[in-house]
Design a protein around this motif. Sequence first.
Motif, PDB file in Angstrom:
ATOM      1  N   VAL A 174      51.338 -11.365  15.526  1.00  0.00           N
ATOM      2  CA  VAL A 174      50.792 -10.022  15.363  1.00  0.00           C
ATOM      3  C   VAL A 174      51.613  -9.333  14.281  1.00  0.00           C
ATOM      4  O   VAL A 174      52.835  -9.525  14.204  1.00  0.00           O
ATOM      5  N   LEU A 214      44.523  -0.203  14.974  1.00  0.00           N
ATOM      6  CA  LEU A 214      44.531  -1.631  15.311  1.00  0.00           C
ATOM      7  C   LEU A 214      43.350  -2.281  14.608  1.00  0.00           C
ATOM      8  O   LEU A 214      42.202  -1.878  14.809  1.00  0.00           O
ATOM      9  N   THR A 215      43.642  -3.261  13.756  1.00  0.00           N
ATOM     10  CA  THR A 215      42.584  -3.992  13.060  1.00  0.00           C
ATOM     11  C   THR A 215      42.496  -5.387  13.649  1.00  0.00           C
ATOM     12  O   THR A 215      43.475  -6.139  13.648  1.00  0.00           O
ATOM     13  N   ARG A 216      41.309  -5.727  14.169  1.00  0.00           N
ATOM     14  CA  ARG A 216      41.079  -7.035  14.784  1.00  0.00           C
ATOM     15  C   ARG A 216      39.759  -7.592  14.243  1.00  0.00           C
ATOM     16  O   ARG A 216      38.731  -6.952  14.337  1.00  0.00           O
ATOM     17  N   ASN A 217      39.848  -8.785  13.670  1.00  0.00           N
ATOM     18  CA  ASN A 217      38.660  -9.437  13.089  1.00  0.00           C
ATOM     19  C   ASN A 217      37.947  -8.532  12.088  1.00  0.00           C
ATOM     20  O   ASN A 217      36.722  -8.465  12.030  1.00  0.00           O
ATOM     21  N   LEU A 249      47.268  -7.924  22.989  1.00  0.00           N
ATOM     22  CA  LEU A 249      47.103  -8.279  21.581  1.00  0.00           C
ATOM     23  C   LEU A 249      46.695  -9.742  21.425  1.00  0.00           C
ATOM     24  O   LEU A 249      46.971 -10.579  22.280  1.00  0.00           O
ATOM     25  N   GLN A 250      46.045 -10.011  20.293  1.00  0.00           N
ATOM     26  CA  GLN A 250      45.566 -11.359  19.980  1.00  0.00           C
ATOM     27  C   GLN A 250      46.106 -11.797  18.629  1.00  0.00           C
ATOM     28  O   GLN A 250      46.550 -10.971  17.816  1.00  0.00           O
ATOM     29  N   ASP A 290      46.098  -9.823  14.980  1.00  0.00           N
ATOM     30  CA  ASP A 290      45.974  -8.369  15.086  1.00  0.00           C
ATOM     31  C   ASP A 290      46.943  -7.691  14.117  1.00  0.00           C
ATOM     32  O   ASP A 290      48.088  -8.134  13.942  1.00  0.00           O
ATOM     33  N   ILE A 344      48.642  -3.967  13.437  1.00  0.00           N
ATOM     34  CA  ILE A 344      48.879  -2.622  13.946  1.00  0.00           C
ATOM     35  C   ILE A 344      49.544  -1.825  12.831  1.00  0.00           C
ATOM     36  O   ILE A 344      50.568  -2.249  12.278  1.00  0.00           O
TER      37      ILE A 344
END
Length: 196
Positions: free
Chosen positions: A102, A144-147, A170-171, A174, A176
Amino acid sequence: ANTVLIAALSSYEYRVGAGDVLTITVWEHPELTIPAGSFRTAAEGGNEVKADGTVFYPYAGNLAVAGLTTSEIKELLANRLSSVIKNPQIDVRIASFNSQKVYVTGSVAQPGIVPISSTPLTLVDAIERLGGLTDTASWDTVTLTRNGIASRISLRALYEDGRWAENLLLQDGDLIHVPRNLSLIHISEPTRPLYI
């Protein structure tokens, strides 16, 4: 209570990826276990998962382990080794977590990368591991930016109001970002040259 987070934490299982290092032990068969020795750590003496997601083990050959848990890898190894070892007793551990991470940027004490491991990693955990927020952090507008999809999170609501719905598991991948609160930044007067 954050029921979504509680459910995610209770069902969490780390899945192995390329770059992770496994320590595989077959009990009563020391010839199959690479000794770490006094000058090598478990990570240096372990079995690294290759870029194609496989790991090699004697008498078992190349095993496709990417995406599996350690329990599933144990079962896979036991099936492969059962033709040469009767009732193999196997232990699989992760010596080094390298495949998932992350990224935390912005107004935290030490911006950087936080690895994902067998212990679930939440938003609060990641920020605290990097020393927490700075004095100029904007608590209300954390991103948070995811995909490729960005969402806004209020850490003020989480820390001050106890709104734990803002915390989440979290993955891998990710991002932040904690922006600066511009109203807290004091612009000092420019220094004037000193004439002698």
